[in-house]
Write a protein that holds these residues in place. Structure first.
Motif, short mmCIF file in Angstrom:
data_model
loop_
_atom_site.label_atom_id
_atom_site.label_comp_id
_atom_site.label_asym_id
_atom_site.label_seq_id
_atom_site.Cartn_x
_atom_site.Cartn_y
_atom_site.Cartn_z
N ALA A 156 -3.69 8.87 -7.86
CA ALA A 156 -4.17 9.73 -6.93
C ALA A 156 -4.30 11.18 -7.48
O ALA A 156 -3.76 11.56 -8.44
N ARG A 157 -5.27 11.90 -6.82
CA ARG A 157 -5.28 13.45 -7.47
C ARG A 157 -4.54 14.51 -6.49
O ARG A 157 -4.44 15.42 -6.95
N GLY A 167 -6.75 3.78 0.97
CA GLY A 167 -8.16 3.73 0.72
C GLY A 167 -8.43 4.95 -0.10
O GLY A 167 -7.89 5.58 -1.05
N ASP A 168 -9.52 5.54 0.35
CA ASP A 168 -10.11 6.64 -0.37
C ASP A 168 -9.75 8.06 -0.08
O ASP A 168 -9.72 8.90 -0.71
N GLU A 169 -8.80 7.99 1.18
CA GLU A 169 -8.00 9.23 1.41
C GLU A 169 -6.95 9.49 0.57
O GLU A 169 -6.42 8.38 -0.07
N PRO A 170 -6.46 10.63 0.35
CA PRO A 170 -5.32 10.79 -0.39
C PRO A 170 -3.99 10.18 0.15
O PRO A 170 -3.88 10.11 1.15
N HIS A 181 0.83 -1.25 0.15
CA HIS A 181 0.02 0.17 -0.12
C HIS A 181 0.81 1.49 -0.11
O HIS A 181 0.34 2.12 0.72
#
Lengths: 295, 295
Positions: A250-251, A213-216, A191
């Motif tokens: 990732a954004r 997960g969903d977090e940056p 990860h």
DNA sequence: TCCATTCTCTGACTTTAGTCAGAGACTTCT
DNA sequence: AGAAGTCTCTGACTAAAGTCAGAGAATGGA
């Protein structure tokens, strides 16, 4: 690459090669073949494993062995098996060896003086400043950065040095157990990734990123050894980790830091990080940053 | 000499030796022994006398001879007696030799590129600027200044180059016959001295001083070759001439100059010269200077 | 003209620097 | 315990780099 830069580098190579390279070998190699002298120098005051010597100088194992035999015959070094692994042998200087090495040391000083004496005070100041700059930038070019397991001895060494430095710099000291990512393991695969910078094989910097997960993704444990500062290495490690984040889709990326770490904060700001509200409860954090990634 | 400067020079020597010296030999010496490659390079496009080659590279005459024989066998050079002195032999590159030399040239470029590619734009700019500075100052350290007869071929060469430059820079051209000291002879002994600066043996600057009875000594024909500017050489020549004046018991020195020669004027002012009323009728002079000597 | 000097070359060396293929001692993995 | 791998060493080489003592041609000056 523009032609003028190349021409300048060539002029430099030529001048320096003539003025320093030639003198250097002449100076060092008066009593002793250059190969032996280099080896003697590289052993250092503490002693060194034979394989490290070979690596550092890029020489054939048979050749090094022969050189060592010759130094041993002259009573300058002793070669003994290492405690923990009796295949590896460690070379140490004897008293005579240290003396001989001191002579080389002195010669190096003399050479440096020789270069400086023909200049006046002002020129000397300018020369040393320019040399420092060249030195720094050439060194920066030889630093390599590689992904490494956070449990690898070199990673562990970096993290240890980092924590030691934090203990020293934070007034209240530093306890890794209070820090939000106590286990560096989460910074490695699957990860995340942990990168280590090396200079001449020695680990001199590190940094990790964790995909949550969903977090940056979350950058942590960025560190550069004191001996390797000023080489733009922090920026390079950061870029490496951001590139990984981009590859992972990732954004944006996040990180936090302590108010004491002023150079780090300056680096983050200049690299495009914006201060944001606290996004976690890291005990030692004073500032939280986020940077949008448009890759 | 302060220890920090010396330490800096040593760090520089080490880094540069590792990063450039080693690469350099590896790069150049792939097809051909380093000795031959260096020789091939040093011959240059124009050809060179064998003894000059030997001097430049500091090699034994027998050794050079053998290297040349080897290059000759490979059809890269021709060696022929010089016109005027048939003991001296001149080496020239053949077409094949020029081709081989071009390859070395390209390798030099590649090496330069290799050094630059690992850096970003900003670092590159800084590196080349610092290299230029180091280059300049190291070169400055190898310039030698010696007293020479004004009639010596090297003195004549300097004066010729100086006059050519004046012709180019003065709108009305320059005619030595109109200039107040038409014969450079008065700048030499017994009533003066003429000094010539050399870089790698080539004359690259000159200047003379004339002791004129009760009048203060008079400095004239100060010149530095374009290729050697920025090395502080003008200042050094001036200092040399002033030192001679001091030794001769003078209390001040004088000189005059043309308004076009702005760098010269700046040099004189910064060296402590003050503008004074015209003390002669030099045709090309616009400014007259004098400097008190308290030695 | 002769003598000292200069310049390059040859022959006979030595020393450095390096390569390559195992051998043998030791460790680590299974 | 056995196999596979590491690490250093030795022997047997080669190529490059350099030294030294003349020899022989050419030159410059007395």
């Amino acid at each position: 690459m523009d032609a003028e830069s190349i021409a300048q580098v060539r002029r430099f190579n030529r001048t320096v090669g003539e003025r320093i390279g030639v003198l250097h070998d002449h100076f060092l190699g008066t009593d002793r073949p250059v190969g032996e002298a280099r080896l003697l120098w590289e052993i250092g005051a503490e002693g060194r494993d034979v394989r490290r010597l070979r690596d550092r100088l890029g020489l054939d194992s048979g050749y090094v062995s022969r050189l060592l035999r010759s130094l041993e015959r002259d009573g300058l070094v002793t070669v003994e098996p290492q405690e923990h692994d009796r295949r590896v042998r460690t070379v140490r200087l004897t008293a005579a060896g240290r003396k001989e090495r001191a002579v080389l040391d002195e010669r190096s000083d003399e050479l440096a003086e020789l270069i400086l004496t023909s200049l006046n005070e002002r020129q000397r100041t300018r020369l040393t400043a320019a040399m420092a700059e060249v030195d720094r930038l050439l060194t920066a070019g030889t630093v390599s950065v590689e992904e490494l397991d956070p449990a690898h001895p070199d990673s562990v060494a970096c993290l240890g040095a980092y924590f030691d430095e934090l203990s020293e710099r934070f007034e209240e000291g530093f306890d890794a157990a209070l820090s939000a990512v106590p286990d560096a393991g989460v910074l490695g695969p699957p990860h995340g990734v942990f990168v280590v910078a090396r200079l001449h094989g020695e680990p001199v910097g590190c940094g990790g990123i964790h995909l949550g997960g969903d977090e940056p993704p979350y950058i942590k444990r960025m560190w550069v050894a004191k001996s390797a500062r000023g080489l733009g290495l922090g920026r390079r490690l950061l870029a490496e980790l951001e590139a990984y984040a981009v590859r992972s889709g990732a954004r944006s990326v996040r990180l936090e830091t302590n108010g004491e770490l002023r150079e780090a904060i300056a680096l983050y700001r200049s690299a495009g990080y914006e201060e944001v509200p606290a996004f976690n409860d890291e005990y030692y954090a004073h500032h939280w940053f986020e940077k949008p990634l448009d890759g």
